[in-house]
Design a protein around this motif. Structure first.
Motif, PDB file in Angstrom:
ATOM      1  N   LEU A  28       0.810  -1.232   0.000  1.00 10.74           N
ATOM      2  CA  LEU A  28       0.000   0.000   0.000  1.00 10.74           C
ATOM      3  C   LEU A  28       0.839   1.275   0.000  1.00 10.74           C
ATOM      4  CD1 LEU A  28      -2.751  -1.075   2.587  1.00 10.74           C
ATOM      5  CD2 LEU A  28      -2.936  -1.007   0.096  1.00 10.74           C
ATOM      6  N   ASN A  87      -0.251   7.455   5.945  1.00 12.17           N
ATOM      7  CA  ASN A  87      -0.950   8.710   5.613  1.00 12.17           C
ATOM      8  C   ASN A  87      -0.244   9.943   6.167  1.00 12.17           C
ATOM      9  OD1 ASN A  87      -3.137   7.622   4.137  1.00 12.17           O
ATOM     10  ND2 ASN A  87      -4.054   6.921   6.059  1.00 12.17           N
ATOM     11  N   ARG A 142      -3.802   8.918  -1.441  1.00 12.97           N
ATOM     12  CA  ARG A 142      -3.820   9.230   0.008  1.00 12.97           C
ATOM     13  C   ARG A 142      -3.867  10.744   0.205  1.00 12.97           C
ATOM     14  NH1 ARG A 142      -2.482   4.972   3.379  1.00 12.97           N
ATOM     15  NH2 ARG A 142      -1.647   3.128   2.342  1.00 12.97           N
ATOM     16  N   THR A 185      -9.235   0.159   5.607  1.00 14.93           N
ATOM     17  CA  THR A 185      -9.500  -0.409   6.928  1.00 14.93           C
ATOM     18  C   THR A 185     -10.962  -0.796   7.122  1.00 14.93           C
ATOM     19  OG1 THR A 185      -7.610   0.669   7.966  1.00 14.93           O
ATOM     20  CG2 THR A 185      -9.467   0.188   9.401  1.00 14.93           C
TER      21      THR A 185
END
Ligand SMILES: C[S@@+](CC[C@H](N)C(=O)[O-])C[C@H]1O[C@@H](n2cnc3c(N)ncnc32)[C@H](O)[C@@H]1O
Length: 206
Positions: free
Chosen positions: A17, A47, A26, A107
């Motif tokens: 990721l 992030n 992001r 998530t």
């Protein structure tokens, strides 16, 4: 937490990721975050480099000790304090309306009861605050969806409870948040077969 989920999944997801293109997504998910931010599923802190200057603090919810340790360098390099405040997004011990904004990336697929976590977001973010998300989920292509349903049990076993068949935009709406614009489609820079890489990028108002 099972051994595989605790020791292998955080390392695999950190690598899978962190591409440059996903970093751009992001950055777009983080745009507009400000003030005190609640981040569900903080992971390895990918992030943090994308947070706008208007963010003053990040409270992280993260069950994995390994992921939290892996985030150490990124936390040290961050301009804002980052505190691990809870282990489970489904139940966060904080007062109502404690946060200005909230963030969740890759998530909602993994939290066992995503609606319970979104109910916590609704409780914890002040009215008028925003919830920003970048997630993978159910494709709009019927053939890909069929494969997602086939592969879902394997994905859950191999990737720490991750589901391929959730629709994050629908979940956000069902949780009572007011959904804004959502971009859907294959996520640039998320390498892998179509059932794994269909994405949702959007925000909602509490
Ligand atoms: C695929 S990783 C994504 C990590 C990070 N958000 C990112 O974008 O790189 C999913 C994260 O959700 C976390 N997680 C799993 N169950 C959770 C729960 N109940 N509450 C909050 N986070 C959870 C995992 O430990 C993992 O760090």
């Amino acid at each position: 937490m099972p051994w595989w989920t605790e020791h292998v999944v955080p390392r695999v997801t950190d690598v899978a990721l962190r591409s440059r293109e996903l970093g751009e997504s992001r950055g777009r998910a983080c745009a507009g975050l400000h003030g005190r931010v609640l981040e569900l599923g903080f992971g390895s802190g990918l992030n943090l480099p994308h947070l706008p200057r208007e963010v003053t603090a990040v409270d992280a919810v993260e069950p994995s000790d390994l992921a939290w340790r892996m985030s150490e360098r990124r936390r040290s390099a961050a301009d804002v304090p980052v505190t691990r405040v809870a282990l489970d997004g489904q139940s966060v011990a904080a007062d109502d309306a404690s946060y200005d904004t909230a963030l969740c990336t890759f998530t909602l697929c993994t939290i066992p009861h995503a609606l319970a976590a979104l109910a916590e977001v609704r409780r914890l973010v002040r009215p008028g605050g925003s919830f920003h998300f970048l997630e993978h989920g159910l494709s709009d292509d019927p053939r890909t969806r069929t494969w997602q349903h086939r592969l879902d049990p394997w994905e859950q076993r191999l990737v720490g409870g991750c589901h391929l068949t959730r629709d994050p935009a629908e979940l956000v709406q069902r949780a009572g948040l007011t959904l804004g614009a959502v971009e859907r489609g294959p996520l640039p820079g998320f390498r892998g077969p179509a059932p794994l890489t269909y994405g949702y990028l959007g925000s909602a108002t509490v």
